[in-house]
Design an enzyme around this catalytic site. Structure first.
Site, PDB file in Angstrom:
ATOM      1  N   ARG A 144     -39.422 -28.538  17.383  1.00 25.69           N
ATOM      2  CA  ARG A 144     -39.294 -27.962  18.713  1.00 25.69           C
ATOM      3  C   ARG A 144     -40.454 -28.465  19.549  1.00 25.69           C
ATOM      4  NH1 ARG A 144     -34.787 -26.682  17.954  1.00 25.69           N
ATOM      5  NH2 ARG A 144     -33.892 -24.595  17.837  1.00 25.69           N
ATOM      6  N   GLU A 162     -36.482 -28.353  27.945  1.00 25.89           N
ATOM      7  CA  GLU A 162     -35.288 -29.201  27.921  1.00 25.89           C
ATOM      8  C   GLU A 162     -34.224 -28.626  28.837  1.00 25.89           C
ATOM      9  OE1 GLU A 162     -34.086 -29.369  23.822  1.00 25.89           O
ATOM     10  OE2 GLU A 162     -36.050 -30.013  23.162  1.00 25.89           O
ATOM     11  N   HIS A 178     -32.573 -34.409  22.441  1.00 25.72           N
ATOM     12  CA  HIS A 178     -32.301 -33.369  21.431  1.00 25.72           C
ATOM     13  C   HIS A 178     -30.955 -33.600  20.727  1.00 25.72           C
ATOM     14  CE1 HIS A 178     -33.144 -28.898  20.294  1.00 25.72           C
ATOM     15  NE2 HIS A 178     -32.516 -29.523  19.317  1.00 25.72           N
TER      16      HIS A 178
HETATM   17  C1  8YV Z   1     -28.917 -28.145  18.000  1.00 29.08           C
HETATM   18  C2  8YV Z   1     -31.063 -27.153  17.019  1.00 29.08           C
HETATM   19  O1  8YV Z   1     -29.104 -29.292  18.785  1.00 29.08           O
HETATM   20  O2  8YV Z   1     -30.507 -26.328  14.895  1.00 29.08           O
HETATM   21  C3  8YV Z   1     -31.170 -26.180  15.904  1.00 29.08           C
HETATM   22  O3  8YV Z   1     -31.956 -25.228  16.034  1.00 29.08           O
HETATM   23  O4  8YV Z   1     -31.860 -27.152  17.902  1.00 29.08           O
HETATM   24  C4  8YV Z   1     -30.018 -28.179  17.010  1.00 29.08           C
HETATM   25  O5  8YV Z   1     -29.401 -28.330  15.782  1.00 29.08           O
HETATM   26  C5  8YV Z   1     -28.681 -26.992  18.871  1.00 29.08           C
HETATM   27  O6  8YV Z   1     -28.666 -25.799  18.190  1.00 29.08           O
HETATM   28  C6  8YV Z   1     -27.372 -27.161  19.606  1.00 29.08           C
HETATM   29  O7  8YV Z   1     -27.405 -26.384  20.678  1.00 29.08           O
END
Ligand code: 8YV
Length: 317
Positions: A236, A265, A283
């Protein structure tokens, strides 16, 4: 007489999913799309009856939203990160938080390797150079071999371990730092995040975001990594001090960075656009067809379980 459509449970979809999964949600539920401004009024009217929220890992759901949804019983995260959800607050309101555990590990680790290889072998830079007609006219910089380089993994959960296994296949030396002891690997454990940064060539950030890990990669660590060191972040944005990272990239304190995640983001700091030796991704680490389908299946299963009065299978709070 009530029409059948009216009897479908109401759910709130915070961000888009793959079309077949949105279609399936539409078949089963009355789906209110928070990302569709034209639905704002209808969502307001439906607040008391919304029983499930589907959201992304990077987006989560605020406490203020939970308070607006008295019938909410499950937050189905289409991801594994829960840093944008107050898990205790959700529990106190009887809300299960369920994630897409296990299915995105390999793809996220793969993207980390892609960023690492790009930094060392200049794939994006080479593409721009060829397209700009510079081949044969201007010199292209030599790359750096991954073999023999030291990878330091910050956060050795499932994704960190998957990254380490891949790095080993490239002949890299793996060390790590993790908040709790890890007993199922033979890689060297660093005594602190700082010690990890001091002793590696590429710092790979895989640590889950939380209050405790915010800005865990700070200016001192970047300085310790040094002018030949690279950062890869597949965790993150918030786990790295972005001011410090941007300064370190622009003034050469570190050699470069491969980043899939950012603090704000998608409206990321413009200084990233001009950062030298830096590869930026929007992302995408879990964004393959196969993995997004596996994630979609889990989201559907978690929502369906709650609506059927059962515990969502991958509840974590
Ligand atoms: C996804 C993510 O891009 O798993 C996570 O926490 O950040 C990513 O796998 C996201 O959840 C999709 O919105």
């Amino acid at each position: 007489m009530k029409v059948v459509a009216d009897m479908k449970p109401d759910i709130l979809l915070v961000e888009p999913m793959m079309a077949p999964y949105e279609d399936r949600l539409d078949e089963l539920y009355t789906v209110h799309r928070l990302f569709d401004a034209s639905q704002a009024e209808a969502i307001e009217a439906a607040l008391p009856s919304i029983r499930a929220v589907v959201t992304g890992g990077g987006t989560g759901l605020s406490n203020a939203w939970m308070e607006k949804l008295p019938a909410l019983g499950v937050i189905a995260v289409n991801g594994v990160g829960t840093d944008r959800i107050d898990l205790k607050f959700a529990r106190s309101r009887g809300i299960d938080v369920a994630i897409t555990a296990g299915v995105l590990t390999d793809d996220v680790a793969d993207l980390g390797i892609a960023l690492l290889l790009d930094l060392l072998r200049h794939v994006a830079k080479g593409d721009a150079y060829v397209r700009a007609g510079k081949w044969g006219k201007e010199a292209f910089p030599l790359g750096t071999a991954p073999k023999g380089k030291r990878v330091g993994i910050l956060g050795l959960g499932q994704i960190g371990k998957a990254f380490g296994r891949r790095a080993e296949a490239f002949g890299m030396q793996v060390s790590y730092w993790n908040r709790s002891a890890v007993t199922d690997v033979t890689w060297a454990a660093a005594a602190s995040p700082m010690a990890l940064a001091e002793d590696c060539d590429i710092l790979v950030v895989c640590i889950a975001a939380s209050v405790a890990t915010q800005n865990i990669v700070n200016a001192e660590m970047l300085k310790a990594l040094g002018p030949k060191g690279f950062v890869v972040n597949i965790a993150r944005g918030a786990v790295i001090d972005e001011d410090a990272l941007l300064a370190a990239l622009h003034d050469g304190t570190i050699a470069g960075a491969g980043l899939d995640v950012f603090v704000n983001e998608p409206d990321i700091r413009e200084d990233f656009f001009t950062a030298p030796n830096t590869v930026l991704m929007p992302h995408q680490a879990s964004a393959t067809i196969e993995t997004r389908m596996a994630m979609g299946d889990l989201v559907l299963a978690n929502v369906a379980a709650h609506i059927a009065g059962e515990k969502p299978p991958t509840t974590i709070n």
